[in-house]
Design an enzyme around this catalytic site. Structure first.
Site, PDB file in Angstrom:
ATOM      1  N   ARG A  83       9.720  10.408  -3.803  1.00 42.44           N
ATOM      2  CA  ARG A  83       9.944   9.643  -2.576  1.00 42.44           C
ATOM      3  C   ARG A  83       9.673   8.163  -2.867  1.00 42.44           C
ATOM      4  NH1 ARG A  83       5.979   8.266   1.494  1.00 42.44           N
ATOM      5  NH2 ARG A  83       7.025   7.688   3.415  1.00 42.44           N
ATOM      6  N   HIS A 126       9.545   0.599   4.187  1.00 38.44           N
ATOM      7  CA  HIS A 126       8.115   0.771   3.943  1.00 38.44           C
ATOM      8  C   HIS A 126       7.475  -0.624   4.018  1.00 38.44           C
ATOM      9  CE1 HIS A 126       5.037   3.687   2.014  1.00 38.44           C
ATOM     10  NE2 HIS A 126       4.374   2.581   2.296  1.00 38.44           N
ATOM     11  N   GLU A 171       5.579   5.177   8.535  1.00 39.29           N
ATOM     12  CA  GLU A 171       4.403   4.782   9.314  1.00 39.29           C
ATOM     13  C   GLU A 171       4.632   3.588  10.242  1.00 39.29           C
ATOM     14  OE1 GLU A 171       1.022   4.250   6.743  1.00 39.29           O
ATOM     15  OE2 GLU A 171       1.069   6.319   6.078  1.00 39.29           O
ATOM     16  N   ASN A 300       2.057  11.762   6.976  1.00 43.21           N
ATOM     17  CA  ASN A 300       1.132  11.161   6.008  1.00 43.21           C
ATOM     18  C   ASN A 300      -0.278  11.367   6.523  1.00 43.21           C
ATOM     19  OD1 ASN A 300       3.445  10.249   4.797  1.00 43.21           O
ATOM     20  ND2 ASN A 300       3.033   8.073   5.081  1.00 43.21           N
ATOM     21  N   TYR A 302      -4.438  11.049   5.573  1.00 47.81           N
ATOM     22  CA  TYR A 302      -5.516  10.598   4.685  1.00 47.81           C
ATOM     23  C   TYR A 302      -6.891  11.074   5.163  1.00 47.81           C
ATOM     24  CZ  TYR A 302      -2.104   7.995   2.102  1.00 47.81           C
ATOM     25  OH  TYR A 302      -1.021   7.679   1.316  1.00 47.81           O
ATOM     26  N   GLU A 380       2.807  11.984   2.393  1.00 43.66           N
ATOM     27  CA  GLU A 380       1.767  11.257   1.656  1.00 43.66           C
ATOM     28  C   GLU A 380       0.413  11.904   1.896  1.00 43.66           C
ATOM     29  OE1 GLU A 380       1.360   7.007   2.299  1.00 43.66           O
ATOM     30  OE2 GLU A 380       3.537   6.778   2.270  1.00 43.66           O
TER      31      GLU A 380
END
Ligand code: GBH
Length: 476
Positions: A83, A126, A171, A300, A302, A380
């Site tokens: 990606r 991005h 995002e 994504n 985290y 991600e």
């Protein structure tokens, strides 16, 4: 046979895709070659105090020149998919006419990937808006959404025959609230209203591009990537904490999920942001345009958040490493505080919370992607640690290796819970330009020596290669 590690290995379903992710500005370098012009990040990096050490993406990982070697590395790791993002300012300098030299880079990269048997996955945006468009208001200007559609179509002209998966935005929460409200990311503006305007125009850009790409080719897999979190009340019995968690869920997750999947902003979100000016930007028909059917949703993840209305030493955003003053990214979360739970921390000070990934996937599938029959991917997930190079030249990174294994385990747990997860992309393939943190934070499964540009696969990368080859999470 059948004993030991083999017996305890947890297989991934057939068809599950293993990949890694990067983004144009973070790895390419060659920031002013072959006609590329400034993006908002080139400009932001020149603002004193905006980025640690005054770093920038001018050189980064020199991927623009080294992409062939990098693809060979991906092949060696056994990645099935990659990606990456394209730089708008390279493809359409200043947001204007198409630059054949810029487009050609992505065409060569795509051919190289296909030649290596790696499925290309393109993200169109991005975070690197052409600076010339920012000078006309950037994402606060509605016209930028229509420019984005034109840019998407020019990428399709070049790559439509070879790239099967297209993501509009990475995002949008970051490109709106972190960028126009907190001021922590480019272009560094600081206003609740501007963040809301940017969020709406990003959503509109997504909807316009999806419609236009779909019209070109119904067979493309089209979607969006959102950074989502699990917001939990510190004390589930406290009404104040529950409301804090609701606000963060609304202003992080549902503000994007609801328009994309349901064609409306959440009622409670609209109430929270009353008086901040969102309605000035929302025109008739916008929400229907935004809610174009999509094929895939990228998540994504985290870390999660534990929040409360009781003050804590920790501000809501740990994303401001620099000397510039930044603000909360949330337009309407005054009085909400983050309470770290004492879990292990990455080098970003993010708490390691693998089960949050399982919970998030379960929730998103139940509420959004499942009912819409949209394929769910983890686009991600990764961690920064202060790696060191051993005397023998290897890079032992036991914490990242554990992080990777635990989060792949959480994906398997979600699958056990009935969630149809289609793939996982580690962030990131390479150490790279970590935005406001410059080169100080390393997320890669491959180390980059920024003096020599030498790449070294870290222990975590070797572990990922074993997992991919076995298509199973074996014993540690
Ligand atoms: C991703 O952003 C990016 O897509 C990628 O480019 C980047 O390199 C990578 O992560 C690593 O940072 O809860 O208010 O404290 C992730 C961005 C990080 C945004 C955590 C929200 C917490 C904000 N997210 N952050 S808060």
């Amino acid at each position: 046979a059948g004993a030991g590690a083999a017996a305890s290995a947890r297989p991934f379903p057939p068809g599950f895709l293993f990949g890694a992710a990067t983004a144009a500005y973070q790895i390419e370098g060659a920031a002013h070659r072959d006609g590329r012009t400034d993006s908002i990040w080139d400009a932001f990096c020149r603002v004193p105090g905006a980025v640690i050490n005054g770093d920038s993406g001018e050189t980064a990982c020199e991927h623009y020149d080294r992409y062939r070697d990098d693809v060979a590395l991906m092949k060696d790791l056994g990645l099935q998919t990659y990606r990456f993002s394209s730089s708008w300012a390279r493809v359409r300098p200043d947001g204007g006419a198409v630059n054949p030299l810029g487009v050609d880079f992505y065409s060569r990269l795509t051919d190289e990937l296909l030649g290596a048997g790696i499925r290309p996955w393109l993200t169109l945006y991005h975070w690197d808006l052409p600076q010339a468009l920012e000078e006309d208001g950037g994402w606060t200007n509605r016209d930028t959404a229509y420019r984005f559609r034109d840019y998407a179509l020019s990428m399709h002209d070049a790559l439509g025959d070879r790239v099967p998966v297209w993501t509009t935005l990475n995002e949008p929460w970051c490109s709106s609230f972190l960028s126009y409200t907190a001021g922590a990311h480019a272009p560094g503006r600081q206003s609740a209203e501007l963040g809301l305007a940017a969020a709406h125009h990003l959503l509109l850009a997504h909807g316009l591009a999806i419609e236009a790409l779909r019209e070109r080719d119904a067979a493309l897999e089209l979607g969006i990537t959102l950074n989502l979190t699990v917001a939990k009340p510190v004390d589930p019995a406290s009404a104040g904490d529950l409301d804090a968690a609701r606000r963060i869920d609304a202003q992080f997750n549902r503000v994007f999920l609801d328009p994309v999947f349901r064609g409306s902003y959440p009622e409670d979100f609209l109430e929270d942001v009353t008086g901040l000016g969102l309605e000035k930007y929302v025109k008739d028909g916008d929400l229907a345009q935004i809610a174009q059917p999509i094929d895939s949703l990228g998540v994504n993840y985290y870390h999660g958040e534990f929040v409360s209305d009781r003050p804590a030493a920790h501000p809501l955003v740990g994303d401001a490493p620099t000397t510039r003053q930044t603000r909360s990214p949330f337009p309407a979360a005054d009085g909400v505080f983050n309470h770290p739970q004492g879990l292990p921390l990455t080098a970003m000070d993010w708490e390691v919370q693998p089960d949050g990934l399982r919970e998030l996937l379960v929730e998103v599938e139940a509420e959004y992607s499942g009912p819409a029959r949209v394929k769910l991917y983890v686009t991600e997930n990764g961690a920064a640690y202060d790696d060191t190079v051993a005397d023998d030249g290897t890079v032992p990174d036991p914490e990242r290796t554990a992080f990777l294994r635990e989060h792949l385990g959480a994906v398997l747990d979600a699958i056990d819970d009935g969630v149809d997860v289609h793939g996982y992309f580690y962030w990131s393939l390479l150490d790279n330009f970590e935005w406001a943190w410059g080169y100080e934070k390393r997320f890669g499964i491959v180390r980059v020596d920024y003096e020599t540009q030498q790449r070294t696969v870290k222990q975590s990368g070797l572990e990922y290669r074993r997992i991919i080859a076995a298509r199973a999470l074996g014993a540690a």
